[in-house]
Design an enzyme around this catalytic site. Structure first.
Site, PDB file in Angstrom:
ATOM      1  N   ASP A  20      -6.032  -7.428   4.393  1.00  0.00           N
ATOM      2  CA  ASP A  20      -7.184  -6.877   3.675  1.00  0.00           C
ATOM      3  C   ASP A  20      -8.000  -8.023   3.083  1.00  0.00           C
ATOM      4  O   ASP A  20      -9.220  -8.078   3.213  1.00  0.00           O
ATOM      5  CB  ASP A  20      -6.674  -5.934   2.566  1.00  0.00           C
ATOM      6  N   ASP A  23      -1.628 -18.624   1.206  1.00  0.00           N
ATOM      7  CA  ASP A  23      -2.525 -19.384   0.318  1.00  0.00           C
ATOM      8  C   ASP A  23      -3.243 -20.500   1.089  1.00  0.00           C
ATOM      9  O   ASP A  23      -4.465 -20.626   1.023  1.00  0.00           O
ATOM     10  CB  ASP A  23      -1.789 -19.913  -0.926  1.00  0.00           C
ATOM     11  N   ASP A  56     -11.789  -9.805   4.596  1.00  0.00           N
ATOM     12  CA  ASP A  56     -13.018  -9.906   3.789  1.00  0.00           C
ATOM     13  C   ASP A  56     -13.470 -11.360   3.707  1.00  0.00           C
ATOM     14  O   ASP A  56     -14.659 -11.658   3.796  1.00  0.00           O
ATOM     15  CB  ASP A  56     -12.798  -9.387   2.355  1.00  0.00           C
ATOM     16  N   LYS A  64       4.148 -15.216   3.211  1.00  0.00           N
ATOM     17  CA  LYS A  64       4.417 -16.011   2.002  1.00  0.00           C
ATOM     18  C   LYS A  64       5.928 -16.233   1.968  1.00  0.00           C
ATOM     19  O   LYS A  64       6.629 -15.879   1.008  1.00  0.00           O
ATOM     20  CB  LYS A  64       3.893 -15.246   0.772  1.00  0.00           C
ATOM     21  N   TYR A  71       0.819  -1.216   0.000  1.00  0.00           N
ATOM     22  CA  TYR A  71       0.000   0.000   0.000  1.00  0.00           C
ATOM     23  C   TYR A  71       0.854   1.269   0.000  1.00  0.00           C
ATOM     24  O   TYR A  71       0.419   2.302  -0.490  1.00  0.00           O
ATOM     25  CB  TYR A  71      -0.901   0.031   1.240  1.00  0.00           C
TER      26      TYR A  71
END
Ligand code: IPM
Ligand code: MN
Length: 369
Positions: free
Chosen positions: A245, A221, A249, A189, A141
Site C-alpha cells: 500500500d 525501509d 503510493d 522487514k 489489514y
C-alpha cells in the site's frame, strides 16, 4: 466476447473517473461488437448514507454474479469518527475478501511526456516500468486480534501470514516476471519481524521452481529509498499488504501523480479493478480529477478479464498519445509550458476516447485490405 461488469463508483471523485473509464470500455465494446453489460451497485460512503452499511448484501451478490468488478474510490471525511469496520473503507476490504483475489497488480510506468511532472530528475525516471504485486488479503489489514480499548488506552493489530498465503502470491510474481525482465524483488522487514522471516524463507523456496528468474530481497525501509534513487533497477516488486500500500503510493512520485496508477486484483473468484488513488473529496466535483488511473485500470480489465490484449494495449497507447500531445489534468500540469493544455476530467476522457477510436479505426482499415 460477453462480459458482465459490476460498477462500484463509490465516493468523491470515484463516480467522475469511473464514468470516463466506462466510456472507454463502451468504445472498445462498440468497435469489437462485444457485449459488455454494466450494473451499478453501492459501496462505501454512498452506501452508508443510502442503506446504513458500507457494503449491502445486494452489492456482494451483484459482484459475485459478474465477470469483473470495477471500483472507483471510497472514503468520505463525514465518516472519519466511525470505527474501522463501519467506515466506507470497510466496504472495500470486505469486497476484496468476498471476491477472493489475493494478488493486487499495480503497474508503475514513467510516461516520457510526464518526465517534467516528477520531482525526480528525468534521468532517474526514464524507462521505469515496475509491476508491484501487493498481497491483498493478509497482514495487518485482516489479522486478528484487532481492537482499541478506550479504557486502557491500548490498541492492537496483527500482522499474520501463513506459508500458503505467501506461496500463492509469490507464484504469481514469478510467473509474471517470466513475461517481463525476469527479476523479482521481494520486500519485507526480516531483520525485525517473524512474519517477514516466514515471508522471505517462503519466497526463497518458491524461487527454486523458477531458475530463470533472479530473486533479490530488500528491507522495506531501504526499499523506500532505492525506489526513489534507482527505480529503473526494479522489475516485479513483491510485498505484503501494508508495505505494498505504502510503496505503491510512493511510486506515484515516479509517474508524476497518484492519479496515473491503475490496479487489478487477480487470483480469486472474480477479478477486481480499482485505480490506486483515493476519493479525493477536496477536488470532487471540480473537474480536476485525473481519469487516467481509472482508464488505465479499464485497460487492465480488458487484459485480465476479457482476454482482449490488443484492445488493452490500444487504450494504453491512446493515453500515451494524449499525454504526448500535451494534454494535462491539474495534477499532472506541473512544469506546464505553452504547448501544454490543462483539461478537465471529462475533457481528458473525451481526448482518450478520440485517440482510441482513431487507433481502432486504423486497425479495422488495415484488416479490411
Ligand atoms: C488502496 C487504498 C485502500 C487500502 C483503502 C482505501 C482501504 O489505500 O487501495 O491502496 O489501504 O488498501
Ligand atoms: Mn493505498
Amino acid at each position: 466476447m460477453k462480459l458482465k461488469i459490476t460498477i462500484l463508483a463509490g465516493d468523491g471523485i470515484g463516480p467522475e473517473v469511473t464514468h470516463e473509464a466506462v466510456n472507454i470500455l463502451r468504445t472498445v465494446a462498440e468497435f469489437g461488437q462485444h457485449d459488455f453489460t454494466f450494473t451499478e451497485a453501492l459501496l462505501g460512503g454512498v452506501s452508508i448514507t443510502a442503506t446504513g452499511t458500507p457494503i449491502p448484501q445486494a452489492t456482494i451478490d451483484a459482484c459475485l454474479a459478474s465477470d469483473a468488478v470495477f471500483l472507483g474510490a471510497v472514503g468520505d471525511n463525514k465518516f472519519n469518527a466511525l470505527p474501522p469496520h463501519e467506515r466506507p473503507e470497510a466496504g472495500i476490504l470486505q469486497i476484496r475478501q468476498h471476491l477472493g483475489g489475493f494478488a493486487n497488480l499495480r503497474p508503475s510506468v514513467a510516461y516520457p511526456a510526464l518526465a517534467e511532472n516528477s520531482p525526480l530528475r528525468a534521468e532517474i525516471t526514464e524507462g521505469v516500468d515496475i509491476l508491484f504485486i501487493r498481497e491483498l488479503l493478509g497482514g495487518l489489514y485482516f489479522g486478528a486480534p484487532r481492537w482499541w480499548n478506550k479504557e486502557t488506552n491500548e490498541a492492537i493489530n496483527t500482522m499474520r501470514y501463513t506459508r500458503d498465503e505467501v506461496v500463492r502470491v509469490a507464484r504469481i510474481a514469478f510467473e509474471l516476471a517470466g513475461k517481463r525482465k525476469k527479476k523479482v524483488t521481494s520486500v519485507d522487514k526480516a531483520n525485525v519481524l517473524e512474519v517477514s522471516q516466514l515471508w522471505r524463507a517462503t519466497v526463497t523456496e518458491v524461487a527454486k521452481d523458477y531458475p530463470e528468474i533472479t530473486l533479490e530481497h530488500q528491507l522495506v525501509d531501504s526499499m523506500a529509498m532505492h525506489l526513489m534513487n534507482t527505480p529503473r533497477s526494479f522489475d516485479v516488486v513483491l510485498t505484503e499488504n501494508l508495505f505494498g500500500d505504502i510503496l505503491s503510493d510512493e511510486s506515484g512520485v515516479i509517474t508524476g501523480s497518484l492519479g496515473m496508477l491503475p490496479s487489478a486484483t487477480i487470483g480469486g473468484k472474480v477479478n477486481l479493478y480499482e485505480p490506486v488513488h483515493g476519493s479525493a473529496p477536496d477536488i470532487a466535483g471540480t473537474g480536476k480529477a485525473n481519469p487516467l488511473g481509472a482508464i488505465l485500470t479499464a485497460a487492465l480489465l480488458l487484459r485480465h478479464s476479457a482476454g482482449l490484449e490488443a484492445e488493452a494495449t490500444a487504450v494504453e497507447s491512446a493515453v500515451f498519445h494524449v499525454l504526448a500531445a500535451g494534454h494535462r489534468t491539474a495534477d499532472i500540469a506541473r512544469g506546464t509550458t505553452a504547448q501544454h493544455h490543462v483539461v478537465t476530467t471529462s475533457q481528458m476522457g473525451k481526448l482518450v476516447h478520440e485517440a482510441l477510436a482513431h487507433i481502432l479505426d486504423r486497425r479495422q482499415a488495415m484488416h479490411a485490405v
